[in-house]
Scaffold this motif. Structure first.
Motif, mmCIF file in Angstrom:
data_model
loop_
_atom_site.group_PDB
_atom_site.id
_atom_site.type_symbol
_atom_site.label_atom_id
_atom_site.label_comp_id
_atom_site.label_asym_id
_atom_site.label_seq_id
_atom_site.Cartn_x
_atom_site.Cartn_y
_atom_site.Cartn_z
ATOM 1 N N ASN A 589 76.632 72.062 96.485
ATOM 2 C CA ASN A 589 75.449 72.728 95.917
ATOM 3 C C ASN A 589 74.685 71.830 95.004
ATOM 4 O OD1 ASN A 589 74.055 75.035 94.956
ATOM 5 N ND2 ASN A 589 75.249 75.396 93.446
ATOM 6 N N CYS A 590 74.597 70.455 95.443
ATOM 7 C CA CYS A 590 73.878 69.460 94.838
ATOM 8 C C CYS A 590 72.384 69.937 94.600
ATOM 9 C CB CYS A 590 74.048 68.326 95.590
ATOM 10 S SG CYS A 590 75.850 67.900 95.910
ATOM 11 N N LYS A 591 71.854 69.561 93.455
ATOM 12 C CA LYS A 591 70.625 69.596 93.378
ATOM 13 C C LYS A 591 69.928 68.501 92.859
ATOM 14 C CE LYS A 591 70.758 74.035 92.642
ATOM 15 N NZ LYS A 591 71.261 74.648 93.960
ATOM 16 N N LYS A 592 70.671 67.596 92.291
ATOM 17 C CA LYS A 592 69.985 66.325 91.784
ATOM 18 C C LYS A 592 70.429 64.945 92.589
ATOM 19 C CE LYS A 592 68.656 68.138 87.280
ATOM 20 N NZ LYS A 592 68.811 68.041 86.108
ATOM 21 N N SER A 593 71.458 65.194 93.004
ATOM 22 C CA SER A 593 72.040 63.923 93.441
ATOM 23 C C SER A 593 71.738 63.640 94.859
ATOM 24 C CB SER A 593 73.671 64.151 93.495
ATOM 25 O OG SER A 593 74.193 64.943 94.354
ATOM 26 N N GLY A 594 71.137 64.419 95.504
ATOM 27 C CA GLY A 594 70.343 64.256 96.745
ATOM 28 C C GLY A 594 71.772 64.082 97.813
ATOM 29 N N CYS A 595 72.767 64.427 97.420
ATOM 30 C CA CYS A 595 73.993 64.429 98.174
ATOM 31 C C CYS A 595 74.362 62.803 98.905
ATOM 32 C CB CYS A 595 73.976 65.098 99.539
ATOM 33 S SG CYS A 595 73.801 66.998 99.229
ATOM 34 N N LEU A 596 73.886 62.105 97.693
ATOM 35 C CA LEU A 596 74.124 60.640 97.942
ATOM 36 C C LEU A 596 74.962 60.050 96.973
ATOM 37 C CD1 LEU A 596 70.482 59.552 99.015
ATOM 38 C CD2 LEU A 596 72.586 59.464 100.483
ATOM 39 N N LYS A 597 75.498 60.850 96.134
ATOM 40 C CA LYS A 597 76.678 60.340 95.110
ATOM 41 C C LYS A 597 77.902 61.163 95.306
ATOM 42 C CE LYS A 597 73.056 58.424 91.979
ATOM 43 N NZ LYS A 597 72.480 58.313 90.825
ATOM 44 N N LYS A 598 78.582 60.673 94.743
ATOM 45 C CA LYS A 598 80.022 61.145 94.525
ATOM 46 C C LYS A 598 80.003 62.517 94.165
ATOM 47 C CE LYS A 598 83.711 58.687 94.713
ATOM 48 N NZ LYS A 598 84.799 57.826 94.309
ATOM 49 N N TYR A 599 79.165 62.795 93.392
ATOM 50 C CA TYR A 599 78.923 64.163 92.523
ATOM 51 C C TYR A 599 78.937 65.287 93.679
ATOM 52 C CZ TYR A 599 77.040 61.971 88.677
ATOM 53 O OH TYR A 599 76.851 60.929 87.354
ATOM 54 N N CYS A 600 78.364 64.837 94.945
ATOM 55 C CA CYS A 600 78.465 65.595 96.079
ATOM 56 C C CYS A 600 79.839 65.561 96.749
ATOM 57 C CB CYS A 600 77.325 65.123 97.098
ATOM 58 S SG CYS A 600 77.165 66.299 98.693
ATOM 59 N N GLU A 601 80.357 66.753 96.814
ATOM 60 C CA GLU A 601 81.897 66.679 97.329
ATOM 61 C C GLU A 601 81.660 66.289 98.950
ATOM 62 O OE1 GLU A 601 83.961 70.293 96.696
ATOM 63 O OE2 GLU A 601 84.266 69.664 94.626
ATOM 64 N N CYS A 602 80.571 66.834 99.504
ATOM 65 C CA CYS A 602 80.478 66.422 100.770
ATOM 66 C C CYS A 602 80.364 65.082 101.224
ATOM 67 C CB CYS A 602 79.083 67.053 101.525
ATOM 68 S SG CYS A 602 79.098 68.862 101.396
ATOM 69 N N PHE A 603 79.559 64.322 100.449
ATOM 70 C CA PHE A 603 79.418 62.799 100.392
ATOM 71 C C PHE A 603 80.840 62.308 99.849
ATOM 72 C CE2 PHE A 603 78.500 58.683 98.339
ATOM 73 C CZ PHE A 603 77.732 58.393 99.687
ATOM 74 N N GLN A 604 81.272 62.855 98.981
ATOM 75 C CA GLN A 604 82.557 62.011 98.396
ATOM 76 C C GLN A 604 83.698 62.224 99.708
ATOM 77 O OE1 GLN A 604 84.410 64.367 95.229
ATOM 78 N NE2 GLN A 604 84.905 62.355 94.464
ATOM 79 N N GLY A 605 83.515 63.372 100.237
ATOM 80 C CA GLY A 605 84.441 63.578 101.326
ATOM 81 C C GLY A 605 84.078 62.673 102.542
ATOM 82 N N GLY A 606 82.885 62.164 102.626
ATOM 83 C CA GLY A 606 82.584 61.508 103.891
ATOM 84 C C GLY A 606 82.104 62.112 104.794
ATOM 85 N N VAL A 607 81.766 63.284 104.417
ATOM 86 C CA VAL A 607 81.286 64.488 105.847
ATOM 87 C C VAL A 607 79.947 64.706 105.498
ATOM 88 C CG1 VAL A 607 83.407 65.449 106.157
ATOM 89 C CG2 VAL A 607 81.924 66.409 104.436
ATOM 90 N N GLY A 608 79.124 64.886 106.473
ATOM 91 C CA GLY A 608 77.850 65.706 106.150
ATOM 92 C C GLY A 608 77.536 66.852 105.757
ATOM 93 N N CYS A 609 76.460 67.057 105.323
ATOM 94 C CA CYS A 609 76.145 68.455 104.690
ATOM 95 C C CYS A 609 75.966 69.246 106.008
ATOM 96 C CB CYS A 609 75.107 68.357 103.904
ATOM 97 S SG CYS A 609 75.400 67.692 102.228
ATOM 98 N N SER A 610 76.294 70.542 105.647
ATOM 99 C CA SER A 610 76.106 71.519 106.973
ATOM 100 C C SER A 610 75.387 72.591 106.176
ATOM 101 C CB SER A 610 77.477 72.084 107.371
ATOM 102 O OG SER A 610 78.117 72.706 106.234
ATOM 103 N N ILE A 611 75.223 73.541 107.019
ATOM 104 C CA ILE A 611 74.611 74.734 106.857
ATOM 105 C C ILE A 611 75.128 75.566 105.633
ATOM 106 C CG2 ILE A 611 73.524 75.221 109.129
ATOM 107 C CD1 ILE A 611 75.739 77.194 109.582
ATOM 108 N N ASN A 612 76.537 75.122 105.376
ATOM 109 C CA ASN A 612 76.980 75.958 104.331
ATOM 110 C C ASN A 612 76.789 75.587 102.974
ATOM 111 O OD1 ASN A 612 78.672 77.583 106.269
ATOM 112 N ND2 ASN A 612 80.127 75.702 106.600
ATOM 113 N N CYS A 613 76.045 74.265 103.034
ATOM 114 C CA CYS A 613 75.851 73.873 102.024
ATOM 115 C C CYS A 613 74.393 74.101 101.353
ATOM 116 C CB CYS A 613 75.141 72.075 102.116
ATOM 117 S SG CYS A 613 76.801 71.271 102.736
#
Length: 794
Positions: A589-613
Motif C-alpha cells: 500500500n505504498c504511497k511514497k516509497s514508489g515500491c523501491l524501498k524496503k518499506y514496501c513489502e513487495c519489494f522487500q520480499g523481492g517480488v513485483g507488485c500485483s494487482i493486489n497492490c
DNA sequence: GAGTTTGAAACT
DNA sequence: CAGTTTCAAACTC
C-alpha cells in the motif's frame, strides 16, 4: 510392546530367581549367550567380566544393534516403525514433563498445548541432540547404529564422573512405564557400569549394607551392578541415589532389575541407549525433576561429583524454566526458543501422526512431508521430528528416506541440517542457535562449507552460519551494537547472522509489528526489545497471542510473499511477470516509497507488485503493479547473472534478498514457521549474492526470522542452482499452497473482496475438501495452529 | 546515534 | 469497511 516387555521382564525375573536370585549378576548375559550363560552365572565369571568394562559395553552394544532390529519388530500395536514410536513416546512423555512451566497451555487448549510442547520438545531435542552426542539418539532410534551407542556410552562415562546420577535423566522418565523407560534406565546403567569395574565387589558389599557408602562409591557400585545387571545392583544403585521411599525410584529400580534380566530387553537397550543418553542430557526438561527436587538436591549435595557435569546442569536446572537457564544449552536454547515455539502449536498432533507414519527417520519425514507431503503440513511438525533427529544423523537419515521422496531430498537434507541448526533454529528450525551443539554445528558447518566452496564470503559466512548457535549465543556476543546496527549487519551479512532482531518498545513483541514474533521466533538477546514477552518463558502468552492474531487473520503468520510457479492465474496480474511469479499475499500500500524501498513489502520480499497492490507510483524493480518489470528485474530473471548487481536496485536487492531469501520458503504458503523458512532458505538455488533472488523463490513471510535459515540461506544459494531451480520449480508447483493455486489462491481468499483490506479473512473454502490438493492446503492450515478444526487430525 | 519517514498492524 | 492511531522498521543525516 510394553506389555510384552513386562511379560518378558516377569519371565526374566522368574528365571533369575530360579537361578539364584539377586546374586545372579548377569541374568541378561546368560541369555545373551546361552551357552555361556552357565559360566556367567558363576560369580567369578561375573567378576571377571566386570574387570573388562569394554566387553560388557560391547556386549550391550551388539545386543543393541541386533536387538534393536529385532526389537523394532513391531508388535501389532506399532504399525509404524517401532523406532519412531519410541521416539514419539519419549517426546510425548517429555512433553508432559518438560513444560511444567507452562500452566497456561493446559488451560488454553490441550491440543495447542501439546503441540506447543511438542514443538518445544522437538526443539529441545534438536538442540540437545546437537549439543549432545546423545543427540544421535534420534538417529539411533532410526539407525540402531553403533555410533549412537558408543556416543551414549561415552557420554555416560563422562556423566558418570560428574553426574553419577543417571537418575537425572532417568528420573523424569520414571513416572512413565514405557519401554523407553526401561531402556533408558538400562542404558544408564550401562554407561555407568562401563567405568566402574574393579570396585564392584566392594561396592556390592556396600550396597548390601545400603547406607554409609560414599556417593561416588555408591554410584560406582550402582553402575557396576547395573552394568552387570544384577538385581541387587539395581537395588543398591537406587538406594544411594534416592530414598527407597520414593516410589519412582522403586519403580525404576524394579524396572531396571527386571529389565536387566531380559536379554530381549537388550534389543531395547540398543535402541534406547542412544535415547537414554539424550534424555539425560535433555534433562533440560527438568520437568520430572520438579517433583524430585529433593532428590536432586540430595544428589547435588552428595556430589561434588555432579559439579560441572552436564547432568549436573540438568539437575540443577529448575524444572520450569530450565530451558532458559540451562547453562550448556544456552546457545542451544536460543535456537530452540526462537524457532520452535510457534510451530509447536498444533505440532503435537502432527508429531503423533508422524510417528505413526514415520518410518526411519523422523527428520526425513519431516522434510519429506514438507516437500513431498505438502499434503500434510502437519508433518511440518516434522519439525519436531526434525528436531529429534540429531544433526549427525541428518544426512544419513536423509539418505534413508531419500527413496521416499523427491529428488529434492538431497537438497532437503542440507536444508534440514540448516534447519536443525536454527532451531532452531529449529529449526531452522531454524532454529540452531545452539553453540553447545558443536558437533552438529560443525557438521553443518562442514556441509555449508562444502557448499560454499567457491565463494569465499559465503564460506566465511557459512562457517558462521554453521553455528547457528552463533546466532543465538554469538548473537549475544555479536550483537553489541544497537539494534539498527544489528539489523544492518544482518542485511550486510545477509542476515546470515541472521536471527531476527527486533527493537520493539511498546508492542512487547507480541504483535506483528515485531519481526521476531511475526517470524514465529522468539526474541533473542540480540534483540533490543523492551518488555519483551516473546520469550520461551512466556510461551503460553506468546501462543495465546498468536492464536488471537491468527483468529483475526489466519494468514497473519503466513509468509507474506507467496511463490507460485503457477503464478496464480487468479491473481492474474502482471505480477506473473515477477520472477517466479511470486506475489505478496496481500499486496502493498505504498504511497511514497514508489515500491523501491524496503518499506514496501513487495519489494522487500523481492517480488513485483500485483494487482493486489494499492500502491501509488509503483516502480517496483521486480515488477510493477501495471505489469512492467524493471530492467534490473528482468535481467535478474533471465540471466541471473551478476550484471544486475551493478544496478542500484540490485544492491538493494542484495541486502534485501539475503534476508528474504532466507525467509523464502518453498512452502511459502505455509505459515512462517521457522522450519519452513529454514527450509526455504536452504532450497534457494541461486546465489543471492550475485543476484537478487528470484521472486519466485522468495517467499518471504513477514518473518524471516530464522537465524539459521537465514544464515544458511547464502550457502544454499551457492549450491548448484540448476538442480535447485528445477527442484524448486517442482517443489513450487507441488508445494504451492493450494491457496495460491486454483480457486483458493490465498490472495483471493484473503483479499476476497478488496485487495486493500488488510485483514484477511481465512480462505475457508480452500481448506478442507479436496484430498490431493487439499493436502497442501492442509499443510497450510496446520501451519496455522489456530485453526485446528480445519486440519484433519488424523 | 538520533531523528525522520514510511507503511503495516492495530484499533475505533 | 473505512478511517485513524500505533508501531517499528527503514532510512537519512
Amino acid at each position: 510392546m510394553i506389555e510384552e516387555g513386562r511379560k518378558l521382564e516377569r519371565e526374566s525375573e522368574s528365571e533369575a530367581n530360579g537361578r539364584g536370585g539377586p546374586d545372579m549378576d548377569t541374568p541378561e548375559r546368560s541369555r545373551i549367550s546361552n551357552p555361556i550363560a552357565k559360566f556367567e552365572d558363576s560369580p567369578v565369571f561375573n567378576y571377571i567380566n566386570n574387570l573388562s568394562p569394554i566387553k560388557s559395553v560391547k556386549s550391550l552394544r551388539i545386543s543393541q544393534t541386533f536387538n534393536s532390529f529385532s526389537f523394532s519388530s513391531p508388535p501389532s500395536i506399532f504399525t509404524s516403525p517401532h523406532v519412531s514410536s519410541l521416539k514419539e513416546s519419549r517426546f510425548l512423555r517429555r512433553h508432559s514433563f518438560s513444560d511444567p512451566s507452562k500452566p497456561d497451555f493446559s488451560s488454553d487448549n490441550g491440543n495447542n498445548v501439546g503441540s506447543a510442547d511438542g514443538g518445544k520438545d522437538v526443539a529441545h531435542n534438536a538442540d540437545e541432540q546437537s549439543l549432545d552426542p546423545g543427540s544421535c539418539v534420534g538417529e539411533a532410534s532410526l539407525d540402531p547404529t553403533y555410533e549412537c551407542s558408543n556416543l551414549a556410552i561415552e557420554i555416560s562415562q563422562t556423566l558418570n564422573n560428574g553426574c553419577g546420577s543417571p537418575d537425572c535423566s532417568t528420573m523424569p522418565c520414571r513416572g512413565i512405564e514405557t519401554t523407553e523407560t526401561f531402556v533408558h534406565e538400562i542404558s544408564e546403567t550401562g554407561f555407568v557400569g562401563s567405568e566402574v569395574h574393579l570396585e564392584r565387589k566392594r561396592n556390592i558389599e556396600q550396597n548390601k549394607e545400603g547406607a554409609g557408602c560414599d556417593w561416588e562409591s555408591l554410584i560406582s557400585d550402582a553402575t557396576d551392578l547395573l552394568i552387570f545387571e544384577s538385581p541387587n545392583g539395581a537395588e543398591s544403585f537406587n538406594v544411594p541415589f534416592q530414598e527407597p521411599s520414593d516410589p519412582r525410584m522403586r519403580l525404576c529400580t524394579s524396572l531396571v532389575s527386571e529389565f536387566t534380566h531380559h536379554e530381549t530387553s537388550g534389543s531395547q537397550k540398543t535402541q534406547t541407549v542412544g535415547p537414554v543418553v539424550v534424555e539425560g542430557c535433555e534433562s533440560e526438561n527438568p520437568p520430572s525433576h520438579i517433583g524430585e527436587e529433593g532428590h536432586l538436591k540430595e544428589l547435588e549435595a552428595a556430589g561434588d561429583v555432579l559439579a560441572g557435569t552436564s547432568l549436573n546442569t540438568c539437575i540443577d536446572g529448575e524444572p520450569s524454566e530450565q530451558f532458559d537457564n540451562e547453562p550448556f544449552s544456552g546457545l542451544h536454547r536460543g535456537m530452540r526458543r526462537r524457532c520452535l515455539v510457534f510451530e509447536m502449536v498444533g505440532t503435537r498432533r502432527k508429531r503423533i501422526e508422524d510417528s505413526s507414519s514415520s518410518g526411519s527417520s523422523l527428520l526425513a519425514q519431516s522434510e519429506v512431508n514438507m516437500e513431498s507431503n505438502h499434503k500434510q503440513l502437519i508433518p511440518m511438525n516434522n519439525s519436531s521430528s526434525r528436531c529429534i533427529v540429531p544433526g549427525i544423523g541428518l544426512h544419513l537419515n536423509a539418505l534413508a528416506r531419500t527413496s521416499k521422496d523427491h529428488s529434492i531430498f538431497s537438497h532437503e537434507t542440507l536444508a534440514s541440517g540448516n534447519r536443525l541448526i536454527n532451531d532452531p533454529s529449529s529449526t531452522g528450525s531454524f532454529h540452531s542457535w545452539n553453540t553447545g551443539q558443536e558437533p552438529l554445528n560443525k557438521s553443518l558447518a562442514v556441509t555449508t562449507m562444502e557448499r560454499n566452496r567457491g565463494d569465499p564470503e559465503i564460506q566465511a559466512q557459512g562457517t558462521e552460519d554453521a553455528s547457528p548457535a552463533s546466532g543465538y549465543v554469538a548473537g549475544e556476543e555479536i550483537s553489541q551494537g544497537s539494534p539498527r546496527k544489528k539489523r544492518r549487519g544482518l542485511q550486510n551479512d545477509g542476515e546470515i547472522e541472521g536471527c531476527k532482531r527486533c527493537n520493539c518498545k511498546k508492542s512487547k513483541c507480541l504483535k506483528l509489528y515485531c519481526e521476531c514474533f511475526a517470524a514465529g521466533v522468539y526474541c533473542v538477546e540480540p534483540c533490543s526489545c523492551q518488555e519483551c514477552f516473546n520469550k520461551p518463558i512466556y510461551e503460553a502468552t506468546v501462543l495465546e497471542t498468536r492464536k488471537q492474531i491468527e483468529s483475526r487473520n489466519p494468514l497473519a503468520f503466513a509468509p507474506k510473499v507467496i511463490r507460485s510457479s503457477d503464478s496464480v492465474p487468479e491473481i492474474g496480474d502482471d505480477s506473473s511477470k515477477t520472477p517466479a511469479s511470486a506475489r505478496h499475499k496481500r499486496g502493498c500500500n505504498c504511497k511514497k516509497s514508489g515500491c523501491l524501498k524496503k518499506y514496501c513489502e513487495c519489494f522487500q520480499g523481492g517480488v513485483g507488485c500485483s494487482i493486489n497492490c494499492r500502491c501509488e507510483g509503483c516502480k517496483n524493480a521486480f515488477g510493477r503493479k501495471d505489469g512492467s518489470v524493471s530492467i534490473a528485474a528482468e535481467a535478474e530473471l533471465e540471466e541471473e547473472t551478476e550484471t544486475c548487481e551493478k544496478s542500484v536496485v540490485n544492491e538493494n536487492l542484495h541486502k534485501i534478498f539475503i534476508p528474504n531469501a532466507v525467509e523464502q520458503n518453498p512452502d511459502s504458503t505455509l505459515p512462517t514457521t521457522p522450519f519452513h523458512m529454514g527450509r526455504a532458505s536452504v532450497q534457494l538455488p541461486f546465489s543471492y549474492k550475485n543476484k537478487p533472488p528470484r521472486s519466485s523463490f522468495l517467499s518471504i513471510g513477514s518473518s524471516s526470522g530464522f537465524c539459521t535459515t537465514q544464515r544458511f540461506g547464502k550457502p544454499n544459494f551457492l549450491q548448484p542452482q540448476h538442480k535447485f531451480e528445477k527442484q524448486m520449480q517442482a517443489v513450487e508447483e507441488d508445494e504451492m499452497p493450494e491457496i495460491l493455486q486454483g480457486n483458493c489462491s490465498p490472495i483471493s481468499g484473503i483479499k476476497s473482496g478488496s485487495p486493500n483490506s488488510k485483514r484477511v479473512s481465512p480462505p475457508y473454502c480452500e481448506f478442507g475438501s479436496t484430498p490431493s490438493r487439499r493436502s497442501s492446503r492442509k499443510l497450510i492450515l496446520q501451519s496455522i495452529p489456530s485453526f485446528p478444526s480445519l486440519t484433519p487430525k488424523d
